[in-house]
Design an enzyme around this catalytic site. Structure first.
Site, PDB file in Angstrom:
ATOM      1  N   PHE A 240       0.810  -1.227   0.000  1.00 27.39           N
ATOM      2  CA  PHE A 240       0.000   0.000   0.000  1.00 27.39           C
ATOM      3  C   PHE A 240       0.843   1.276   0.000  1.00 27.39           C
ATOM      4  O   PHE A 240       0.480   2.254   0.646  1.00 27.39           O
ATOM      5  CB  PHE A 240      -0.973   0.019   1.188  1.00 27.39           C
ATOM      6  CG  PHE A 240      -1.587  -1.309   1.538  1.00 27.39           C
ATOM      7  CD1 PHE A 240      -2.183  -2.085   0.547  1.00 27.39           C
ATOM      8  CD2 PHE A 240      -1.572  -1.796   2.828  1.00 27.39           C
ATOM      9  CE1 PHE A 240      -2.753  -3.316   0.851  1.00 27.39           C
ATOM     10  CE2 PHE A 240      -2.134  -3.028   3.142  1.00 27.39           C
ATOM     11  CZ  PHE A 240      -2.732  -3.797   2.151  1.00 27.39           C
ATOM     12  N   HIS A 241       1.949   1.290  -0.763  1.00 25.80           N
ATOM     13  CA  HIS A 241       2.829   2.457  -0.789  1.00 25.80           C
ATOM     14  C   HIS A 241       3.052   2.994  -2.205  1.00 25.80           C
ATOM     15  O   HIS A 241       4.184   3.287  -2.590  1.00 25.80           O
ATOM     16  CB  HIS A 241       4.187   2.109  -0.179  1.00 25.80           C
ATOM     17  CG  HIS A 241       4.155   1.711   1.245  1.00 25.80           C
ATOM     18  ND1 HIS A 241       5.204   1.046   1.865  1.00 25.80           N
ATOM     19  CD2 HIS A 241       3.212   1.870   2.207  1.00 25.80           C
ATOM     20  CE1 HIS A 241       4.903   0.810   3.134  1.00 25.80           C
ATOM     21  NE2 HIS A 241       3.689   1.299   3.351  1.00 25.80           N
ATOM     22  N   PRO A 242       2.012   3.195  -3.024  1.00 25.33           N
ATOM     23  CA  PRO A 242       2.253   3.712  -4.374  1.00 25.33           C
ATOM     24  C   PRO A 242       2.702   5.176  -4.354  1.00 25.33           C
ATOM     25  O   PRO A 242       2.110   6.009  -3.673  1.00 25.33           O
ATOM     26  CB  PRO A 242       0.893   3.565  -5.058  1.00 25.33           C
ATOM     27  CG  PRO A 242      -0.102   3.621  -3.948  1.00 25.33           C
ATOM     28  CD  PRO A 242       0.576   2.957  -2.778  1.00 25.33           C
TER      29      PRO A 242
END
Length: 537
Positions: free
Chosen positions: A474-476
């Site tokens: 969840f780190h775009p």
């Protein structure tokens, strides 16, 4: 796009997106009573109780009321799988549904941005800004701030299995440290979290709630942003949909996109800023050819290795007992302690996946639980998860709209494991995890590898395994990168190249991803962005 719109009003600044960056920006820009600020959020308010109970992420991720529920393009690096790609859709954005981990990254991350030509973005430049918005449990120091808005605390529970894993990591050469946030995060420690007395402390809690009475700040929820309105190449305002009607708001100073690595790209492309061939194919009038919009997508791919164990308390087994569940609820209600205060990951490790690495290049999130994927139930057996991710991937993906329609979902192609370097780090990471699991400190718990499984031994086996179990953490970031090369979207002042009156201020501007969780850096970008915006007045 609507044929007619209604004027909503005139503002000095219009901010698109009330997430980690947008909430802080709104706070800083509205501090001057004479400055009129409009903050638009596509999601709803944050009143639902599970947005504030830390373990509520289990109910928020995958929930269309709080999550955009994106999915990715089938990815060759994941054996053709398409995966869920959560992004917060609520006041506070992803900070309202994420893992609450407070992590800055490494000194070299920011110094690398500066060395690439982005003046003012080095570690020594940004450290005072991190300190400015922190309310750290240890108070003011040379490293941390004690009087800011964002509360950062230690976690409120411990697990024997995690203590044992930390001991095992030390046997494998990973030292214990006290704090990940001093510029060098190599070692093991318990994550610091954005909580206040056992309650999630999102960007909305920190930066919006205290200023809700400011008469010069207007916050609109459930406002779907269509596009930026231009006069020539000068941004004039934003067009958005609210309660099934289209409105336009005028910005006398600037329009600021803070919708994140996916949302800001969608708005720019719908506005006619992006690759000319994409605009032409979708029938969108081209405002400015900027091919880097939506390119340079980076994310931390996590390999969630699961171990069955015995003789240990884990959340898996506790959730099987109605009595234990009732006790957990009572413990939280009365004391704000216990498993309901849990961040998804409690123990962290930063390590070098091999001796080839000059600094820590992988991060572990270690959890006293296991499940197939978020949104599903826990396994019915005691287990822990050692999730390891490459924190400086060389693979790059893309984000692109497929239609001008507000209803269409973007095409998100992550291209995980598309470089030899990333494949090698994945192989090394699995083998490092196995060395830790085999250490004597864990012997009494008899760990047995459940995912990917002990039969995967050769390089080919492990590559297949990594592709099967790999998923987003969840780190775009990076899709509107900062810089001055042909693929850059914004300059070091976060102004969009080739147009006037428009900035992007969120994690999409990262030229390269930070070495750790990205929520605190997103807030740092907003603090720096606010400084730049106010200086330009």
């Amino acid at each position: 796009m609507a044929e007619t719109t209604t004027l909503y009003g005139n503002f000095d600044y219009i901010i698109a997106g009330a997430g980690s960056a947008g909430c802080l920006l709104a706070n800083r820009l509205s501090a001057d009573p004479a400055c009129r600020v409009l903050l638009l959020e596509a999601g709803g308010d944050d009143k639902w109780r599970w947005l504030h109970i830390p373990v509520g992420y289990l109910y928020c991720i995958g929930n269309p009321d709080t999550d955009w529920c994106f999915t990715t393009h089938p990815d060759a690096g994941l054996n053709g799988r398409s995966i869920a790609y959560p992004r917060g859709r609520v006041l506070g954005g992803s900070s309202a549904i994420n893992g609450m981990i407070y992590m800055r990254g490494q000194r070299e991350d920011y110094d690398g941005w500066k060395a690439a030509g982005n003046a003012g973005w080095g570690w020594d430049d940004v450290l005072p800004l991190f300190r400015k918005f922190e309310s750290h449990y240890a108070g003011d120091s040379a490293i941390h701030g004690g009087t800011g808005e964002l509360r950062v605390e230690q976690q409120r529970l411990r697990w024997a299995i995690l203590d044992a894993f930390r001991e095992a990591a030390e046997e494998a050469g990973i030292p214990k440290i006290d704090d990940f946030n001093g510029g060098n995060n190599e070692g093991s420690s318990y994550f610091q979290v954005t909580q206040k007395k056992g309650v999630r402390f999102s960007a909305a809690s920190a930066f919006l709630r205290p200023i809700k009475e400011r008469s010069n700040l207007t916050v609109i929820t459930n406002a779907m942003i269509d596009r930026v309105n231009f006069n020539g190449r000068t941004a004039q305002g934003l067009q958005f949909r609210h309660n099934d009607h289209f409105f336009h708001a005028n910005a006398t100073r600037e329009v600021i996109l803070s919708a994140g690595a996916i949302g800001s790209v969608q708005i720019l492309q719908r506005s006619g800023i992006g690759a000319g061939d994409l605009m032409q194919s979708l029938g969108i009038p081209l405002i400015h050819h900027l091919p880097g919009v939506g390119r340079n997508l980076q994310d931390h791919l996590q390999l969630r290795m699961i171990y069955k164990i015995s003789k240990a308390r884990t959340l898996n087994t506790m959730m099987q007992s109605p009595l234990a569940k009732a006790y957990m609820g009572l413990q939280y209600a009365l004391l704000k302690k216990g498993p309901l205060t849990m961040a998804p990951s409690q123990l962290g490790l930063f390590a070098r996946s091999s001796s080839r690495q000059s600094r820590a290049n992988v991060e572990y999130h270690v959890q006293p639980l296991s499940l197939e994927k978020f949104g599903e139930g826990l396994h019915p057996f005691p287990a822990f998860t050692a999730s390891v991710c490459n924190i400086r991937p060389t693979s790059r993906g893309t984000v692109a709209i497929v239609s001008p329609s507000l209803e269409s979902r973007p095409d998100i192609l992550c291209n995980y494991l598309s470089t030899d370097e990333d494949v090698q780090v994945a192989l090394d990471s699995i083998r490092l995890t196995r060395r830790i699991a085999a250490a004597s400190a864990l012997e009494k718990y008899a760990p047995q590898e459940w995912r990917p499984g002990p039969l995967a031994k050769s390089d080919d086996d492990l590559i297949r395994a990594a592709s099967n179990i790999g998923t987003t953490i969840f780190h775009p970031v990076g899709t509107c990168k900062m810089g001055n090369d042909d693929m850059a979207v914004v300059d070091a002042a976060l102004k969009v190249h080739g147009v006037e009156g428009l900035r992007v201020v969120d994690a999409s501007i990262m030229p390269t991803i930070t070495s750790g969780n990205t929520n605190a850096p997103a807030m740092l970008i907003a603090e720096k962005g606010a400084q730049l915006i106010l200086a330009s007045r």
